[in-house]
Design an enzyme around this catalytic site. Structure first.
Site, mmCIF file in Angstrom:
data_model
loop_
_atom_site.group_PDB
_atom_site.id
_atom_site.type_symbol
_atom_site.label_atom_id
_atom_site.label_comp_id
_atom_site.label_asym_id
_atom_site.label_seq_id
_atom_site.Cartn_x
_atom_site.Cartn_y
_atom_site.Cartn_z
ATOM 1 N N GLN A 127 -37.009 90.249 39.834
ATOM 2 C CA GLN A 127 -35.732 89.725 40.312
ATOM 3 C C GLN A 127 -34.930 90.814 41.015
ATOM 4 O O GLN A 127 -35.102 92.003 40.750
ATOM 5 C CB GLN A 127 -34.937 89.098 39.170
ATOM 6 N N SER A 139 -42.133 93.474 36.375
ATOM 7 C CA SER A 139 -41.267 92.752 35.440
ATOM 8 C C SER A 139 -41.549 91.251 35.520
ATOM 9 O O SER A 139 -42.648 90.805 35.211
ATOM 10 C CB SER A 139 -39.799 93.096 35.710
ATOM 11 N N LEU A 140 -40.578 90.465 35.959
ATOM 12 C CA LEU A 140 -40.782 89.028 36.131
ATOM 13 C C LEU A 140 -42.052 88.744 36.937
ATOM 14 O O LEU A 140 -42.787 87.779 36.674
ATOM 15 C CB LEU A 140 -39.574 88.431 36.857
ATOM 16 N N ARG A 165 -37.541 82.679 29.273
ATOM 17 C CA ARG A 165 -37.333 84.130 29.359
ATOM 18 C C ARG A 165 -35.984 84.443 30.009
ATOM 19 O O ARG A 165 -35.225 85.296 29.525
ATOM 20 C CB ARG A 165 -38.468 84.758 30.174
ATOM 21 N N HIS A 176 -34.912 95.774 30.094
ATOM 22 C CA HIS A 176 -35.990 96.702 29.733
ATOM 23 C C HIS A 176 -35.477 97.861 28.872
ATOM 24 O O HIS A 176 -35.902 99.006 29.024
ATOM 25 C CB HIS A 176 -36.730 97.197 30.975
ATOM 26 N N GLN A 236 -42.840 93.521 26.842
ATOM 27 C CA GLN A 236 -42.419 93.836 28.211
ATOM 28 C C GLN A 236 -40.914 93.682 28.405
ATOM 29 O O GLN A 236 -40.295 94.403 29.178
ATOM 30 C CB GLN A 236 -43.181 92.936 29.193
#
Length: 304
Positions: free
Chosen positions: A11, A90-91, A115, A196, A245
């Site tokens: 994102q 990430s995403l 999520r 994160h 993650q």
């Protein structure tokens, strides 16, 4: 023959109108948007194509980005094109899981909708992220460890660009230490939370409950996870890694370096923006990098 990696951004690259040409041009891509709407309970075409503020809010951004990425991936698959490996930031790791045949698109949409909500809800007061430019990772790690409070590395993006995350004051203190240590710049990021970082552990745990109901398939092509920057070889590892993650560092630079070391020589960024291609220039400028963001990019790549 070259060895191609499909890579998917996270994102931050989203914008109104992303993947609209794919939606308009290919029935298969339109069906992806319909599937995402059914899985998420949202009007995804409206979210992606009509002016709105929600697209930049985490709980909506994540499902919108993944839908655009899977639509573009589906366009490539409709022409018989498949990568030899996959990775995502990430995403974007969910795009890689779809590309690797591990997760059905409809299941990926369900999981990512949850999520986004969990990460939005878990955002505590007083969280922040900053990009540290021009300082090596080992120094930044050491300075984070010296700082009181919660602060750690969120993203190892590329040489000279590391993102730190955590409690606002701790991030500010670590940022000051980084500048004293010779960082070219430290840029506070406009984000809605300390992504994160260990402050989002609870969001990962909630995600684990959703993942329990998701059926995963055997890994069809190698894919590299953010958590370890290594290949996932056993499908049983996938769910625990996706839980981890959410609150662990994204080892993007290390992931790309691992793939390059193993002979992958073409990296195709699938999705909005050119973020990953930009990182690639700093990781290894000699590697061929392609962007598929617009319909024109797609037709050029497939030779139509």
């Amino acid at each position: 023959m070259g060895k191609t990696v499909y890579m998917f951004p996270g994102q931050g690259a989203q914008y109104v109108g992303m993947a609209k040409e794919f939606y308009d041009q290919l029935k298969e891509c339109k069906e992806v948007f319909e599937m995402a709407s059914d899985a998420s309970g949202l009007d995804i075409p409206k979210l992606c194509f009509e002016e709105n503020d929600q697209i930049h809010i985490t709980e909506y951004t994540q499902i919108a980005m993944l839908t655009a990425e899977v639509a573009m991936l589906t366009a490539l698959q409709s022409r018989g094109l498949q990568p030899q490996a996959a990775a995502g930031l990430s995403l974007g790791e969910y795009g890689a899981l779809v590309a690797a045949g591990v997760m059905e698109p409809k299941d990926a949409f369900r999981v990512v909708r949850s999520r986004g909500i969990f990460m939005q809800q878990a955002v505590p007061e007083g969280g922040a992220m900053s990009a540290v430019l021009g300082l090596d990772a080992a120094t930044i790690e050491e300075l984070c460890e010296k700082t009181a409070g919660v602060v750690s590395i969120a993203n190892y993006n590329c040489p000279g660009q590391i993102v730190i995350t955590g409690e606002s004051q701790a991030v500010a203190d670590a940022s000051a230490l980084c500048q004293e240590a010779g960082a070219k710049r430290v840029v506070p990021l406009k984000v809605s939370g300390p992504f994160h970082s260990q402050m989002l552990t609870g969001a990962g745990e909630k995600l684990g409950e959703v993942l329990k109901d998701i059926t995963l398939h055997d890994i069809a092509i190698p894919y590299v996870t953010n958590v370890t920057a290594d290949y996932v070889t056993d499908v049983a590892q996938v769910k625990p890694l996706l839980v981890q993650q959410v609150s662990s560092s994204v080892r993007w630079q290390q992931s790309v370096e691992r793939l390059i070391a193993d002979g992958y020589d073409e990296f195709v960024e699938i999705g909005p923006g050119h973020t990953l291609a930009g990182f690639m220039k700093k990781i290894d400028r000699s590697i061929k990098t392609v962007n598929i963001e617009k319909w024109e990019d797609f037709t050029n790549y497939v030779g139509e």
